[in-house]
Write an enzyme that holds these catalytic residues in place. Structure first.
Site, PDB file in Angstrom:
ATOM      1  N   ASP A  49      54.254   3.950  12.584  1.00 42.15           N
ATOM      2  CA  ASP A  49      54.905   4.769  13.444  1.00 42.15           C
ATOM      3  C   ASP A  49      56.137   4.198  13.805  1.00 42.15           C
ATOM      4  OD1 ASP A  49      53.505   6.968  13.220  1.00 42.15           O
ATOM      5  OD2 ASP A  49      53.080   7.613  15.148  1.00 42.15           O
ATOM      6  N   TYR A  98      38.097   2.840  13.745  1.00 39.90           N
ATOM      7  CA  TYR A  98      38.163   4.424  13.884  1.00 39.90           C
ATOM      8  C   TYR A  98      36.920   4.845  13.106  1.00 39.90           C
ATOM      9  CZ  TYR A  98      43.384   4.201  14.853  1.00 39.90           C
ATOM     10  OH  TYR A  98      44.281   3.878  15.562  1.00 39.90           O
ATOM     11  N   LYS A 143      44.831 -10.117  14.395  1.00 39.92           N
ATOM     12  CA  LYS A 143      44.763 -10.728  15.804  1.00 39.92           C
ATOM     13  C   LYS A 143      43.700 -11.770  15.543  1.00 39.92           C
ATOM     14  CE  LYS A 143      45.770 -10.756  20.087  1.00 39.92           C
ATOM     15  NZ  LYS A 143      46.949 -11.128  20.717  1.00 39.92           N
TER      16      LYS A 143
END
Ligand code: NAD
Length: 359
Positions: A251, A140, A191
């Site tokens: 979320d 981000y 990951k």
């Protein structure tokens, strides 16, 4: 020790839900705690007063406070404003200004509300997970970024996943320390099989873990973590992950509980200063109607006591009071079920205060 709090009611239902949390602060002060608080503006309310969603006045107040309690910001009436003046920009600005790199989002499902979840009761009853998400790095914020025309004359979008060792170390310490205060299990999600950034993440978490031998550290790939959160969420205690994976997984985890009005959050910096706010927005559709559920904000206040004021006793007392109120059948509209007693925002706040007297 004296503590200074800043209260930012914000927009929409913000002032209503924050007022119920302030009643609890007043009670704790009345009982002898050395806490002072003042009010400030953020988001749309700040734009109305100063022409900016994070004005200098609020910035000064936030910098001198030990912790900040926020309601929520935003309203459709500001959607036409230039981007830099919109309420949500105020939120990003205060997070950046206070260097709030660690976002803590619990997903707790009270037995009393088990029917709100879309998962079967046995999988989610008494669920209690804490997601620790890195908030100021990763893809981000990484450079280079942008949309440009490449050598073939075709438009191309670029974002860059980046973490350096010190960024990983500081979030790892927050996660291990949070696990220490809970069931001492930490799952680091990455990951590492595909992304070098997260290969480094895994190595640093393993190294930092040696400083916390009492915490059981495990590692999981993010795709598996998403699956496991739905398959068997109760296997987790604390989950730590980077910004983008955390965005998605927090979320997902919060929705296992089904009740948006019940979910608190904390964003912390290196000194333990934090911004505490419900995970939901400013709910303009029910603003000013005394209908909103104040419990996510009150649970955020409990986190404020736990993480910024190091007062586990008060944090626990607030959480117990909420359990008691739910067990007594009090429900705001968003968590209402047949056979329960529907109450207003103010009545819910009063019920929590009353429950606290006996704890
Ligand atoms: P929202 O969370 O405000 O509302 C979604 C739905 O949940 C609505 O039906 C609302 O009535 C309900 N709801 C939310 N909180 C509730 C509560 N405490 N009690 C009862 N019902 C509740 O999300 P949205 O509608 O997408 O966004 C509304 C505004 O909030 C927008 O301006 C958005 O930008 C802003 N927002 C702010 C934050 C924040 O301040 N951190 C977060 C998300 C959205």
């Amino acid at each position: 020790m004296s503590h200074q709090l800043l209260i930012l009611p914000g927009d929409g239902i913000g002032p209503e839900i924050v007022a119920e949390a302030v009643k609890i602060i007043d009670l704790i002060i009345k009982e002898g705690a050395d806490i002072q608080y003042e009010y400030g503006v953020l988001g749309g309310s700040a734009y109305e007063k100063y022409g900016h969603p994070y004005p200098e006045e609020t910035q000064k107040q936030s910098q001198s406070a030990d912790a900040v309690l926020l309601g929520a910001v935003g309203h459709p009436k500001y959607d036409q404003l230039e981007r830099s003046l919109r309420p949500e920009r105020g939120l990003l600005a205060i997070r950046k200004d206070l260097n709030l790199f660690a976002n803590l989002r619990p997903a707790i499902l009270y037995s009393e509300l088990v029917n709100a979840s879309t998962l079967k009761k046995e999988f989610v009853d008494n669920l209690d997970i804490l997601i620790v998400r890195e908030l100021t790095g990763d893809i981000y914020f990484g450079e280079p970024r942008g949309i440009h025309v490449n050598e073939n004359g075709e438009e191309e979008g670029i974002n860059t996943m980046r973490y350096n060792v010190s960024e990983i170390k500081r979030i790892a310490h927050v996660a291990f320390q949070a696990a220490q205060k809970r069931n001492k299990k930490l799952c680091s999600v990455d990951k590492a099989n595909v992304l070098e950034t997260t290969e480094l993440w895994r190595r640093i978490f393993t190294e930092v873990g040696q400083e916390y031998p009492e915490v059981e550290l495990s590692h999981m790939y993010v795709d598996n973590a998403a699956m496991q959160l739905v398959r068997a969420p109760k296997q987790f205690d604390v989950i730590a992950t980077g910004n983008i994976f955390g965005d998605i997984l927090s979320d997902l985890a919060s929705m296992l509980t089904g009740s948006i009005g019940m979910l608190p959050s904390a964003s912390l910096n290196e000194t333990g200063k934090g911004l505490y706010e419900p995970s939901h927005g400013s709910a303009p559709d029910i603003a000013g109607q005394n209908k909103a559920n104040p419990l996510a904000t009150i649970l955020s206040l409990a986190m404020l006591f736990r993480y910024s004021l190091n007062d586990e006793k008060t944090a626990h007392r607030i959480e117990k009071a909420i359990e008691k109120v739910l067990a007594a059948g009090y429900r705001t509209g968003d968590i209402m079920e047949t056979g329960k007693k529907q109450v207003s925002c103010i009545e819910m706040g009063d019920a929590v205060i009353e429950a606290m007297q006996g704890i």
